[in-house]
Design an enzyme around this catalytic site. Structure first.
Site, short mmCIF file in Angstrom:
data_model
loop_
_atom_site.label_atom_id
_atom_site.label_comp_id
_atom_site.label_asym_id
_atom_site.label_seq_id
_atom_site.Cartn_x
_atom_site.Cartn_y
_atom_site.Cartn_z
N HIS A 215 -6.89 62.57 -7.95
CA HIS A 215 -6.61 61.50 -6.98
C HIS A 215 -5.47 61.89 -6.05
O HIS A 215 -5.54 61.63 -4.84
CB HIS A 215 -6.27 60.21 -7.72
CG HIS A 215 -7.46 59.51 -8.30
ND1 HIS A 215 -7.36 58.33 -8.99
CD2 HIS A 215 -8.78 59.83 -8.29
CE1 HIS A 215 -8.56 57.95 -9.39
NE2 HIS A 215 -9.44 58.85 -8.97
N TYR B 34 -6.97 50.74 -5.54
CA TYR B 34 -7.46 50.32 -6.85
C TYR B 34 -7.94 48.87 -6.85
O TYR B 34 -8.77 48.49 -7.67
CB TYR B 34 -6.37 50.52 -7.90
CG TYR B 34 -6.24 51.97 -8.33
CD1 TYR B 34 -7.01 52.49 -9.35
CD2 TYR B 34 -5.33 52.81 -7.69
CE1 TYR B 34 -6.88 53.81 -9.73
CE2 TYR B 34 -5.19 54.13 -8.07
CZ TYR B 34 -5.97 54.63 -9.09
OH TYR B 34 -5.86 55.95 -9.46
N GLU C 37 0.19 58.90 -10.60
CA GLU C 37 0.08 59.42 -9.24
C GLU C 37 1.39 59.24 -8.47
O GLU C 37 1.78 60.11 -7.68
CB GLU C 37 -1.09 58.73 -8.54
CG GLU C 37 -2.44 59.19 -9.10
CD GLU C 37 -3.55 58.16 -8.95
OE1 GLU C 37 -3.43 57.28 -8.06
OE2 GLU C 37 -4.52 58.23 -9.72
N TYR D 55 -4.60 73.69 -7.97
CA TYR D 55 -5.57 73.77 -6.89
C TYR D 55 -5.08 72.98 -5.69
O TYR D 55 -4.11 72.21 -5.78
CB TYR D 55 -6.94 73.23 -7.34
CG TYR D 55 -6.91 71.81 -7.89
CD1 TYR D 55 -6.84 70.70 -7.05
CD2 TYR D 55 -6.93 71.59 -9.27
CE1 TYR D 55 -6.81 69.42 -7.55
CE2 TYR D 55 -6.89 70.30 -9.79
CZ TYR D 55 -6.83 69.22 -8.93
OH TYR D 55 -6.78 67.94 -9.44
N GLN E 49 -12.03 70.74 -3.70
CA GLN E 49 -10.87 71.35 -4.33
C GLN E 49 -11.14 72.83 -4.61
O GLN E 49 -12.24 73.20 -5.04
CB GLN E 49 -10.51 70.64 -5.64
CG GLN E 49 -9.87 69.29 -5.46
CD GLN E 49 -10.85 68.21 -5.05
OE1 GLN E 49 -11.97 68.16 -5.54
NE2 GLN E 49 -10.42 67.33 -4.16
N SER F 81 -9.03 76.29 -6.42
CA SER F 81 -7.85 76.79 -7.12
C SER F 81 -7.13 77.83 -6.27
O SER F 81 -7.76 78.61 -5.55
CB SER F 81 -8.25 77.43 -8.45
OG SER F 81 -8.71 76.46 -9.35
N THR G 14 -10.86 81.81 -10.79
CA THR G 14 -9.76 81.71 -9.83
C THR G 14 -8.43 81.25 -10.43
O THR G 14 -7.39 81.88 -10.18
CB THR G 14 -10.15 80.83 -8.63
OG1 THR G 14 -10.73 79.61 -9.10
CG2 THR G 14 -11.17 81.56 -7.75
N VAL H 225 -12.31 71.46 -14.64
CA VAL H 225 -13.67 71.28 -14.15
C VAL H 225 -13.64 71.26 -12.63
O VAL H 225 -12.84 70.54 -12.03
CB VAL H 225 -14.29 69.97 -14.67
CG1 VAL H 225 -15.67 69.75 -14.07
CG2 VAL H 225 -14.38 69.99 -16.19
N PHE H 226 -14.49 72.07 -11.99
CA PHE H 226 -14.66 71.99 -10.54
C PHE H 226 -15.72 70.92 -10.26
O PHE H 226 -16.89 71.10 -10.54
CB PHE H 226 -15.10 73.32 -9.96
CG PHE H 226 -14.07 74.41 -10.07
CD1 PHE H 226 -12.72 74.12 -10.10
CD2 PHE H 226 -14.44 75.74 -10.14
CE1 PHE H 226 -11.76 75.11 -10.20
CE2 PHE H 226 -13.49 76.75 -10.24
CZ PHE H 226 -12.16 76.43 -10.27
N GLY H 227 -15.29 69.79 -9.70
CA GLY H 227 -16.21 68.68 -9.49
C GLY H 227 -15.94 67.58 -10.50
O GLY H 227 -14.93 67.59 -11.22
#
Length: 411
Positions: free
Chosen positions: A88, A98, A140, A191, A207, A209, A280, A402-404
């Site tokens: 986020h 939110y 955040e 990333y 995103q 890395s 990466t 995790v990518f995604g």
């Protein structure tokens, strides 16, 4: 922690809500995009919306959070929340968003479950949502404060300084600030988000890395072009655009670095396991280790389709060779496949063990006090994690990226 009045209600309704979460999240996104259609064009990943991956990930996260609230009320799934909070932050999400999400998500719960959602049930699940939302908002806010920026103020102007074709459908991009000043600091494994404007005017964010050690004047990302596999998984919009247009001088909007898969600075043994473009963050960690802790024991594992598809193959071998207590283990589905270097003889990675087939770490000697970092397809990471647990590693010592959308908890 859930209130005493809400805990039994959530416990009794969790099976019904959990069984309907796929329908609930699908309705949630549809209602939210009907009210705010620009969000699908400027914030959310259109491909993950089209193939259902984002809905599945949201359902898994909500179910995991609610389950922990009722089964382990004194704990909080900070690992799951931390991963979401970093994602986020890399998108510039702010606390006010939110409220919109909560209104549509809880509205979808009421619409799907109908009369089963009494006022007491609605209040209990509203409490679940805001426990999760407020925890994310707080995380955040700390990420933004640590970065020295206001909430959501994460975007900066950068440009491509160099492009290198690293493997089949994979290119690295060196990024620099247009004013010539050094890029900001980051932690090995983090990333950045890259925002591009596509031909239809939509702004899409992905995103990538950072794939070198911190401390340089530039950053580097590596982009794999996502080819269409079928109607459910079309060609990647952003990766295709970057491969077509990313040349020296191209301006890009790039976020500050985030991500919680970061290398610890202890002296214990490490295991870095990657597959495909998951290499990466491991390159960044190895590059950092070579410059700061070269004596640290490291097991390096990488799996790929073939040598031609192995991005940064020679760089990985070179980095491992700079660490005297490192071992490099490679698996290729097609070991005899065409090598990427045009006209070159088949090279041999120094001190590497190269095998054909799927990665299998069961035969490796992995100390029980090893800290492991995993990045690659979900099936690869789940298999490696299972093998590492049989080696005696603590679940808390195995970290992943995790990518995604993070689908781990929905499987």
């Amino acid at each position: 922690m859930l209130s005493r009045q809400s805990a039994p209600i959530v416990r009794s309704t969790l099976p019904a809500v959990g069984a309907s979460l796929g329908t609930i999240t699908e309705l949630f996104y549809r209602r939210m995009f009907e009210e705010r259609p620009e969000l699908l064009r400027t914030l959310f990943n259109r491909a993950n919306q089209a193939n259902g991956a984002q809905r599945e990930a949201l359902a898994g996260a909500v179910a995991a959070f609610a389950t922990m609230l009722v089964e382990r009320p004194d704990e909080r799934p900070d690992a799951v929340l931390g991963r979401i909070a970093n994602k986020h932050a890399s998108l510039g999400i702010t606390a006010d968003q939110y409220t919109l999400v909560g209104r549509h998500l809880l509205g979808a719960v009421a619409e799907v479950l109908g009369d089963a959602v009494t006022p007491a049930v609605a209040a209990a699940w509203d409490e679940v949502y805001w426990l999760m939302a407020n925890a994310l908002i707080a995380m955040e806010a700390r990420l933004y404060a640590d970065a020295g920026v206001g909430d959501g103020i994460v975007w900066q102007d950068m440009e491509v300084a160099e492009r290198v074709d690293e493997a089949v459908d994979t290119a690295s991009l060196v990024l620099r600030r247009p004013d010539g000043l050094p890029t900001g600091s980051f932690l090995p494994g983090q990333y950045v988000s890259v925002k591009v404007e596509l031909p239809d005017g939509a702004q899409q964010i992905r995103q990538y890395s950072l794939s070198t050690a911190p401390g340089r004047k530039t950053w580097r990302i590596t982009v794999k072009r996502e080819r269409a596999a079928d109607d459910r998984t079309p060609e990647g919009e952003v990766s295709a655009w970057l491969h077509a247009h990313a040349r020296p001088g191209l301006p890009l909007k790039v976020s500050l670095p985030f991500g919680d898969l970061v290398l610890n600075e202890e002296d214990g043994p490490l295991l870095l396991a990657s597959a495909g473009i998951g290499i990466t963050p491991m390159l960044s960690m190895l590059d950092h280790l070579a410059g700061t802790s070269p004596e640290r024991p490291v097991i390096v594992i990488h799996a790929d389709r073939s040598p031609a598809h192995h991005a940064h193959r020679l760089e990985l071998a070179e980095l491992a060779s700079r660490l005297p207590n490192a071992s490099l283990h490679l698996w290729y589905e097609n070991k005899a496949g065409e090598w990427y270097e045009s006209g070159a003889d088949e090279p041999t990675e120094p001190e590497a063990h190269v095998r054909e087939g799927w990665a299998d770490v069961t035969g490796l000697a992995v100390p029980e006090d090893t800290t492991a970092y995993l990045c690659g397809p979900l099936s690869f990471m789940q298999a490696v994690r299972g093998d590492l647990l049989t080696h005696g590693l603590s679940p808390a010592a195995i970290h992943y990226e995790v990518f995604g959308p993070d689908l781990w908890l929905s499987k």
